[in-house]
Design a protein around this motif. Structure first.
Motif, PDB file in Angstrom:
ATOM      1  N   ARG A  17       0.824  -1.207   0.000  1.00 49.25           N
ATOM      2  CA  ARG A  17       0.000   0.000   0.000  1.00 49.25           C
ATOM      3  C   ARG A  17       0.857   1.256   0.000  1.00 49.25           C
ATOM      4  NH1 ARG A  17      -3.377   0.379   5.291  1.00 49.25           N
ATOM      5  NH2 ARG A  17      -1.255   0.651   6.106  1.00 49.25           N
ATOM      6  N   LEU A  18       0.426   2.270  -0.755  1.00 48.79           N
ATOM      7  CA  LEU A  18       0.969   3.626  -0.652  1.00 48.79           C
ATOM      8  C   LEU A  18      -0.105   4.485   0.009  1.00 48.79           C
ATOM      9  CD1 LEU A  18       2.747   4.250  -4.094  1.00 48.79           C
ATOM     10  CD2 LEU A  18       3.817   3.891  -1.857  1.00 48.79           C
ATOM     11  N   HIS A  19       0.131   4.835   1.252  1.00 49.02           N
ATOM     12  CA  HIS A  19      -0.905   5.532   2.027  1.00 49.02           C
ATOM     13  C   HIS A  19      -0.638   7.036   2.027  1.00 49.02           C
ATOM     14  CE1 HIS A  19      -3.283   6.804   5.553  1.00 49.02           C
ATOM     15  NE2 HIS A  19      -4.064   5.800   5.189  1.00 49.02           N
ATOM     16  N   PHE A  20      -1.423   7.771   1.239  1.00 54.52           N
ATOM     17  CA  PHE A  20      -1.301   9.230   1.176  1.00 54.52           C
ATOM     18  C   PHE A  20      -2.574   9.886   1.716  1.00 54.52           C
ATOM     19  CE2 PHE A  20       2.233   8.185  -1.518  1.00 54.52           C
ATOM     20  CZ  PHE A  20       3.145   9.192  -1.224  1.00 54.52           C
ATOM     21  N   ALA A  21      -2.981   9.393   2.881  1.00 53.20           N
ATOM     22  CA  ALA A  21      -4.117   9.991   3.584  1.00 53.20           C
ATOM     23  C   ALA A  21      -3.737  10.273   5.032  1.00 53.20           C
ATOM     24  CB  ALA A  21      -5.333   9.077   3.504  1.00 53.20           C
ATOM     25  N   ALA A  22      -2.511  10.780   5.215  1.00 50.68           N
ATOM     26  CA  ALA A  22      -2.050  11.103   6.565  1.00 50.68           C
ATOM     27  C   ALA A  22      -2.908  12.183   7.214  1.00 50.68           C
ATOM     28  CB  ALA A  22      -0.591  11.558   6.522  1.00 50.68           C
ATOM     29  N   HIS A  23      -3.594  12.968   6.403  1.00 52.21           N
ATOM     30  CA  HIS A  23      -4.480  14.018   6.900  1.00 52.21           C
ATOM     31  C   HIS A  23      -5.818  13.459   7.343  1.00 52.21           C
ATOM     32  CE1 HIS A  23      -5.613  13.111   2.836  1.00 52.21           C
ATOM     33  NE2 HIS A  23      -6.772  13.710   3.040  1.00 52.21           N
ATOM     34  N   SER A  24      -6.076  12.209   7.018  1.00 54.04           N
ATOM     35  CA  SER A  24      -7.372  11.596   7.303  1.00 54.04           C
ATOM     36  C   SER A  24      -7.208  10.567   8.413  1.00 54.04           C
ATOM     37  CB  SER A  24      -7.933  10.957   6.027  1.00 54.04           C
ATOM     38  OG  SER A  24      -9.188  10.364   6.275  1.00 54.04           O
ATOM     39  N   HIS A  25      -6.806   9.362   8.060  1.00 54.26           N
ATOM     40  CA  HIS A  25      -6.495   8.359   9.082  1.00 54.26           C
ATOM     41  C   HIS A  25      -4.982   8.158   9.080  1.00 54.26           C
ATOM     42  CE1 HIS A  25      -7.548   4.642  11.491  1.00 54.26           C
ATOM     43  NE2 HIS A  25      -6.250   4.509  11.266  1.00 54.26           N
ATOM     44  N   HIS A  26      -4.306   8.895   9.943  1.00 53.57           N
ATOM     45  CA  HIS A  26      -2.848   8.784  10.012  1.00 53.57           C
ATOM     46  C   HIS A  26      -2.466   7.394  10.500  1.00 53.57           C
ATOM     47  CE1 HIS A  26       1.325   9.795  10.842  1.00 53.57           C
ATOM     48  NE2 HIS A  26       1.130  11.015  10.375  1.00 53.57           N
ATOM     49  N   LEU A  27      -1.479   6.778   9.850  1.00 57.91           N
ATOM     50  CA  LEU A  27      -0.998   5.489  10.331  1.00 57.91           C
ATOM     51  C   LEU A  27      -0.456   5.617  11.756  1.00 57.91           C
ATOM     52  CD1 LEU A  27       0.806   3.880   7.269  1.00 57.91           C
ATOM     53  CD2 LEU A  27      -1.592   3.720   7.961  1.00 57.91           C
ATOM     54  N   TRP A  28      -0.606   4.552  12.518  1.00 58.92           N
ATOM     55  CA  TRP A  28      -0.197   4.565  13.917  1.00 58.92           C
ATOM     56  C   TRP A  28       1.258   4.114  14.067  1.00 58.92           C
ATOM     57  CZ3 TRP A  28      -4.715   2.086  17.210  1.00 58.92           C
ATOM     58  CH2 TRP A  28      -5.881   2.812  16.989  1.00 58.92           C
ATOM     59  N   PRO A  29       2.046   4.836  14.859  1.00 60.11           N
ATOM     60  CA  PRO A  29       3.430   4.402  15.121  1.00 60.11           C
ATOM     61  C   PRO A  29       3.466   3.157  16.007  1.00 60.11           C
ATOM     62  CG  PRO A  29       3.078   6.731  15.675  1.00 60.11           C
ATOM     63  CD  PRO A  29       1.739   6.129  15.478  1.00 60.11           C
ATOM     64  N   MET A 217      -1.295  11.429  15.480  1.00 57.96           N
ATOM     65  CA  MET A 217      -0.928  10.028  15.247  1.00 57.96           C
ATOM     66  C   MET A 217      -1.387   9.079  16.340  1.00 57.96           C
ATOM     67  SD  MET A 217       2.940  10.568  13.723  1.00 57.96           S
ATOM     68  CE  MET A 217       3.466  11.885  14.825  1.00 57.96           C
ATOM     69  N   ALA A 218      -2.423   9.472  17.107  1.00 57.21           N
ATOM     70  CA  ALA A 218      -2.867   8.661  18.241  1.00 57.21           C
ATOM     71  C   ALA A 218      -4.151   7.899  17.960  1.00 57.21           C
ATOM     72  CB  ALA A 218      -3.070   9.559  19.468  1.00 57.21           C
ATOM     73  N   GLY A 219      -4.734   8.077  16.793  1.00 53.35           N
ATOM     74  CA  GLY A 219      -5.975   7.400  16.487  1.00 53.35           C
ATOM     75  C   GLY A 219      -7.180   8.102  17.080  1.00 53.35           C
ATOM     76  N   GLU A 220      -8.339   7.472  16.901  1.00 54.93           N
ATOM     77  CA  GLU A 220      -9.582   8.071  17.367  1.00 54.93           C
ATOM     78  C   GLU A 220      -9.677   8.019  18.887  1.00 54.93           C
ATOM     79  OE1 GLU A 220     -10.282   3.789  16.061  1.00 54.93           O
ATOM     80  OE2 GLU A 220      -9.307   5.574  15.250  1.00 54.93           O
ATOM     81  N   GLY A 221     -10.502   8.897  19.441  1.00 46.35           N
ATOM     82  CA  GLY A 221     -10.800   8.858  20.868  1.00 46.35           C
ATOM     83  C   GLY A 221     -10.025   9.820  21.739  1.00 46.35           C
ATOM     84  N   ALA A 222      -9.094  10.592  21.167  1.00 42.25           N
ATOM     85  CA  ALA A 222      -8.263  11.495  21.975  1.00 42.25           C
ATOM     86  C   ALA A 222      -8.511  12.943  21.585  1.00 42.25           C
ATOM     87  CB  ALA A 222      -6.787  11.148  21.818  1.00 42.25           C
ATOM     88  N   CYS A 223      -9.765  13.360  21.652  1.00 39.10           N
ATOM     89  CA  CYS A 223     -10.092  14.754  21.329  1.00 39.10           C
ATOM     90  C   CYS A 223     -10.040  15.619  22.583  1.00 39.10           C
ATOM     91  CB  CYS A 223     -11.467  14.835  20.686  1.00 39.10           C
ATOM     92  SG  CYS A 223     -11.507  14.115  19.030  1.00 39.10           S
ATOM     93  N   PHE A 224      -9.843  16.905  22.397  1.00 40.73           N
ATOM     94  CA  PHE A 224      -9.725  17.793  23.552  1.00 40.73           C
ATOM     95  C   PHE A 224     -10.346  19.146  23.268  1.00 40.73           C
ATOM     96  CE2 PHE A 224      -5.835  18.578  21.108  1.00 40.73           C
ATOM     97  CZ  PHE A 224      -5.780  19.962  21.078  1.00 40.73           C
ATOM     98  N   LEU A 225     -10.654  19.834  24.350  1.00 40.42           N
ATOM     99  CA  LEU A 225     -11.167  21.197  24.319  1.00 40.42           C
ATOM    100  C   LEU A 225     -10.324  22.059  25.241  1.00 40.42           C
ATOM    101  CD1 LEU A 225     -13.474  23.346  23.708  1.00 40.42           C
ATOM    102  CD2 LEU A 225     -14.537  22.521  25.830  1.00 40.42           C
ATOM    103  N   VAL A 354      -3.165   2.687  -3.859  1.00 43.11           N
ATOM    104  CA  VAL A 354      -2.767   4.038  -3.459  1.00 43.11           C
ATOM    105  C   VAL A 354      -3.950   4.691  -2.752  1.00 43.11           C
ATOM    106  CG1 VAL A 354      -1.938   6.289  -4.206  1.00 43.11           C
ATOM    107  CG2 VAL A 354      -1.179   4.209  -5.393  1.00 43.11           C
ATOM    108  N   VAL A 355      -3.752   5.067  -1.503  1.00 42.58           N
ATOM    109  CA  VAL A 355      -4.840   5.614  -0.706  1.00 42.58           C
ATOM    110  C   VAL A 355      -4.757   7.138  -0.677  1.00 42.58           C
ATOM    111  CG1 VAL A 355      -5.980   5.624   1.539  1.00 42.58           C
ATOM    112  CG2 VAL A 355      -4.827   3.554   0.729  1.00 42.58           C
ATOM    113  N   ALA A 356      -5.781   7.779  -1.217  1.00 38.81           N
ATOM    114  CA  ALA A 356      -6.027   9.200  -1.036  1.00 38.81           C
ATOM    115  C   ALA A 356      -7.473   9.293  -0.572  1.00 38.81           C
ATOM    116  CB  ALA A 356      -5.803   9.963  -2.343  1.00 38.81           C
ATOM    117  N   ASP A 357      -8.037  10.486  -0.460  1.00 39.40           N
ATOM    118  CA  ASP A 357      -9.462  10.558  -0.180  1.00 39.40           C
ATOM    119  C   ASP A 357     -10.084  11.692  -0.975  1.00 39.40           C
ATOM    120  OD1 ASP A 357      -8.782  12.846   1.238  1.00 39.40           O
ATOM    121  OD2 ASP A 357     -10.020  12.370   2.958  1.00 39.40           O
ATOM    122  N   VAL A 358     -11.405  11.730  -0.978  1.00 38.71           N
ATOM    123  CA  VAL A 358     -12.117  12.693  -1.802  1.00 38.71           C
ATOM    124  C   VAL A 358     -13.246  13.313  -0.999  1.00 38.71           C
ATOM    125  CG1 VAL A 358     -13.763  11.032  -2.775  1.00 38.71           C
ATOM    126  CG2 VAL A 358     -13.120  13.047  -4.107  1.00 38.71           C
TER     127      VAL A 358
END
Length: 387
Positions: A17-29, A217-225, A354-358
């Motif tokens: 895979r070529l993942h070019f959606a780091a702005h969407s679902h960033h791969l996890w370290p 890069m932490a995945g879903e569930g870590a939102c803050f205000l 190749v992963v992008a998004d639309v």
């Protein structure tokens, strides 16, 4: 330079895979995998007393990381939730009038767009939306509306999710903010850890929303205000976590914390905060500040932009680049290209791994730490083969 060794698990599980959606679902370290295990181990080890550890160590560490990243004077101004929608609902519930008068744009993310439309249907809110096009004079038009109107809440993205364009006059907007209204709410999701952001001069005037799903890069569930003191002391929508700490309220009534904890919800999965803390630790160990990571991503973006301008990306050269590369470092970490065939291009690229998004007629390519020049070369080849 390559940082792929930090993402060996994510990359090895999809090697072609070529993942070019780091702005969407960033791969996890890799460190996030270990952090997920640590969250499980702590839950098993401490059982009922897990929350002592969470509120005594995990949350304070996460608060400190966010405060340092944004230049906030106190970590006590921060509270966490599984998603930013939770915070939107609590914020509007804290406004002491109905209908709530809201100023926003036609370019906000779906969490706000859908909820605002439903509030309008229900008569809960009156929303004025300023068109983001043409963008050349958007900031002037938005600020003029903010100054002229009588609003309870003004909500705007720092970086627009669809186009990658940047609203760079947040300080002027913050000058309008008052505890009695209007409140200025900045959606920082596409700015947080995508570009250096310093809120120190306006932290006492704005709410700021973001999370870990993308550039953190932490995945879903870590939102803050980030919630400034004195703004919205008693949200109507409130969870039981807001009962812990120094409370204020009417005698015999519902008490609220005096810091940002007044916006706490209820029980949630804290493993995302373990992952966030681990990623921040990894970045510190590797010497990877947001500025360094952004420079790496922008270098890859520049290479792809050069290929576009030279016609080496085939039919993509027919698209309008909505956020072209400039010398300004305050920019998105993705390129947004508008064309009627954007959805088809994205589908064809997916077929080739190749992963992008639309988004509607805009195809987006996001860049990050787990890519290097060989990946960009592969992206260019895949784009050149499109028809």
């Amino acid at each position: 330079m390559s940082f792929k060794h930090l993402f060996s698990r994510s990359l090895s599980l999809a090697p072609g895979r070529l993942h070019f959606a780091a702005h969407s679902h960033h791969l996890w370290p890799d460190v996030s995998f270990e952090a997920q295990q640590a969250a499980w181990d702590d839950a098993a080890r401490h059982a009922d007393r897990k929350w002592d550890l969470v509120f005594g160590q995990v949350i304070p560490e996460a608060q400190a990381h966010v405060a340092a990243e944004l230049g906030l004077p106190s970590p006590d101004s921060l509270v966490f939730a599984p998603n930013t929608h939770d915070f939107l609902v609590r914020l509007v519930s804290a406004v002491g009038r109905r209908p709530v008068r809201i100023l926003s744009t036609d370019g906000e993310f779906h969490s706000f767009r859908r909820q605002a439309e439903r509030w309008e249907e229900a008569g809960t809110a009156v929303v004025e939306r300023i068109a983001t096009e043409p963008f050349a004079d958007f900031a002037d038009r938005f600020l003029a509306a903010a100054r002229a109107g009588e609003y309870d809440l003004i909500l705007i993205s720092h970086v627009f999710f669809r186009t990658g364009r940047v609203f760079d006059r947040v300080r002027e907007l913050a000058a309008l903010s008052r505890p009695e209204g209007p409140w200025v709410v900045v959606d920082g999701y596409h700015g947080f850890m995508a570009q250096p952001t310093d809120l120190s001069a306006i932290s006492d005037r704005i709410f700021y929303l973001a999370g870990g799903y993308k550039y953190a890069m932490a995945g879903e569930g870590a939102c803050f205000l980030h919630a400034p003191a004195g703004f919205g002391p008693r949200p109507e929508v409130t969870g039981w976590f807001a009962e812990f700490g120094d409370l204020e309220g009417p005698p015999g009534g519902v008490g609220y914390r005096t810091d940002a904890g007044r916006f706490w919800g209820a029980t949630f999965d804290v493993s995302a905060l373990y992952r966030f803390n681990a990623v921040r630790g990894m970045l510190a160990t590797e010497g990877l500040s947001t500025a360094v990571v952004s420079a790496h991503a922008h270098g890859l973006m520049s290479g792809f932009t050069e290929a576009l301008s030279e016609g080496r990306c085939g039919v993509l050269s027919q698209a309008e680049v909505l956020n072209p590369m400039t010398g300004d470092p305050a920019r998105a970490r993705f390129l947004a290209l508008r064309h009627p065939d954007a959805a088809r291009w994205r589908a064809d690229l997916l077929d080739e791994g190749v992963v992008a998004d639309v988004r509607d007629d805009v195809i987006r390519f996001g860049f990050g730490l787990y890519q290097d020049q060989t990946d960009v070369d592969g992206l260019v080849r895949a784009c050149a083969a499109l028809s």
